[in-house]
Design a protein around this motif. Structure first.
Motif, mmCIF file in Angstrom:
data_model
loop_
_atom_site.group_PDB
_atom_site.id
_atom_site.type_symbol
_atom_site.label_atom_id
_atom_site.label_comp_id
_atom_site.label_asym_id
_atom_site.label_seq_id
_atom_site.Cartn_x
_atom_site.Cartn_y
_atom_site.Cartn_z
ATOM 1 N N GLY A 1 74.740 -11.822 20.766
ATOM 2 C CA GLY A 1 73.536 -11.742 21.597
ATOM 3 C C GLY A 1 73.709 -10.720 22.711
ATOM 4 O O GLY A 1 72.809 -9.937 23.009
ATOM 5 N N TYR A 2 74.915 -10.708 23.305
ATOM 6 C CA TYR A 2 75.189 -9.756 24.386
ATOM 7 C C TYR A 2 75.160 -8.311 23.872
ATOM 8 O O TYR A 2 74.558 -7.436 24.502
ATOM 9 C CB TYR A 2 76.541 -10.054 25.036
ATOM 10 C CG TYR A 2 76.869 -9.112 26.159
ATOM 11 C CD1 TYR A 2 76.213 -9.208 27.375
ATOM 12 C CD2 TYR A 2 77.803 -8.096 25.994
ATOM 13 C CE1 TYR A 2 76.471 -8.324 28.406
ATOM 14 C CE2 TYR A 2 78.085 -7.204 27.019
ATOM 15 C CZ TYR A 2 77.414 -7.330 28.224
ATOM 16 O OH TYR A 2 77.677 -6.450 29.244
ATOM 17 N N ILE A 3 75.784 -8.082 22.708
ATOM 18 C CA ILE A 3 75.769 -6.730 22.133
ATOM 19 C C ILE A 3 74.316 -6.306 21.886
ATOM 20 O O ILE A 3 73.906 -5.196 22.220
ATOM 21 C CB ILE A 3 76.593 -6.686 20.823
ATOM 22 C CG1 ILE A 3 78.070 -6.950 21.114
ATOM 23 C CG2 ILE A 3 76.432 -5.330 20.117
ATOM 24 C CD1 ILE A 3 78.945 -7.123 19.872
ATOM 25 N N GLY A 4 73.528 -7.230 21.319
ATOM 26 C CA GLY A 4 72.126 -6.936 21.025
ATOM 27 C C GLY A 4 71.305 -6.600 22.263
ATOM 28 O O GLY A 4 70.410 -5.765 22.211
ATOM 29 N N GLU A 5 71.638 -7.234 23.376
ATOM 30 C CA GLU A 5 70.868 -6.987 24.605
ATOM 31 C C GLU A 5 71.408 -5.818 25.413
ATOM 32 O O GLU A 5 70.659 -4.959 25.861
ATOM 33 C CB GLU A 5 70.916 -8.228 25.511
ATOM 34 C CG GLU A 5 69.705 -9.097 25.383
ATOM 35 C CD GLU A 5 69.749 -10.257 26.366
ATOM 36 O OE1 GLU A 5 69.811 -10.019 27.589
ATOM 37 O OE2 GLU A 5 69.725 -11.404 25.886
#
Ligand SMILES: *C/C=C(C)/C=C/C=C(C)/C=C/C1=C(C)CCCC1(C)C
Length: 247
Positions: free
Chosen positions: A125-129
């Protein structure tokens, strides 16, 4: 330039994002005080669980204080603080499931499965954001994160957690059911924020546009962190009613 009072920037009346960060800070602080002070008022065997409830809201309170300031000063989403908060508090929620089911034979292996799935969910999720938030590929990271999320749902509803809870007496069975609803419905608030706030949307289709990612996340956190803690607290209290000797 804004005037500051004790380093606190004023919040414009139409700044709903900053407002929810501010209210979130207060709510998390109040909940922490409540859980910590109630520690002496719950049966011994539930004290660690209620302590962890307080740690979850306390960690969130401190992060909300920073997120509020970051958002006010930059006008941007505090992605980094958000995910540091989650990477600490979501595994602690896994610890709650472990502590509750431990009395029915829950093993550390189950705890590590829950923690591993939540770390996969949050790192992707962090990579995606943080890296792909402005690109359409963000949906791929959201999808991987979603698979890890559904694995947690599976463990809680049909897997090891559910099986153990079924053998742990009616109070625990009921509490784990309620916590299961938090994971299934309460946690499902977060992907809505992700879809609204990143360019990739749902499988590349833009949805929930106009919705503020941070407001969605802040509402999700208030429900899930405080609500989750209160379910544990209620479990501890209901046990006290059955065994007044604080067994
Ligand atoms: C206290 C904080 C909690 C309970 C945070 C939970 C966060 C999630 C369940 C996040 C899930 C996500 C997905 C399922 C897909 C998109 C990316 C995330 C990380 C927002």
């Amino acid at each position: 330039m804004n005037q500051t009072l004790l380093g606190v920037l004023p919040i414009a009346t139409n700044n709903y994002v900053a407002f929810t960060f501010f209210v979130g800070t207060m709510a998390m602080m109040a909940a922490s005080v409540f859980f910590f002070f109630e520690l002496n008022n719950v049966p011994q065997k539930w004290r660690t669980s209620v302590l962890v409830s307080g740690l979850i809201t306390f960690i969130a309170a401190v992060h909300y204080y920073y997120m509020r300031g970051y958002n006010l000063e930059t006008g941007e989403s505090p992605v980094f603080f958000r995910y540091v908060d989650w990477i600490l508090t979501v595994p602690l929620m896994c610890v709650e499931f472990y502590l509750i089911t431990k009395k029915a034979g829950g093993k550390a292996g189950l705890l590590w499965q829950l923690i591993f799935a939540s770390v996969v969910m949050l790192v992707t999720g962090y990579i995606g954001e943080a890296i792909y938030g402005k690109e359409t590929q963000s949906w791929i990271w959201g999808l991987i994160s979603g698979i890890a999320y559904f694995y947690i749902v599976y463990l809680v509803w049909f897997g090891e957690v559910a099986k153990l809870a079924g053998n742990a007496g009616p109070a625990v069975t009921k509490a784990v059911k309620t916590l299961g609803w938090f994971v299934l419905v309460g946690w499902a608030i977060y992907p809505v924020g992700y879809i609204a706030g990143t360019a990739g949307g749902l499988f590349g289709v833009r949805m929930f546009e106009g919705l503020s990612m941070d407001i969605v996340y802040n509402i999700g956190d208030a429900i899930n962190k405080i609500g989750f803690g209160l379910v544990i607290y209620a479990l501890a209290q209901s046990d006290k009613a059955i065994s007044p000797t604080h067994a």
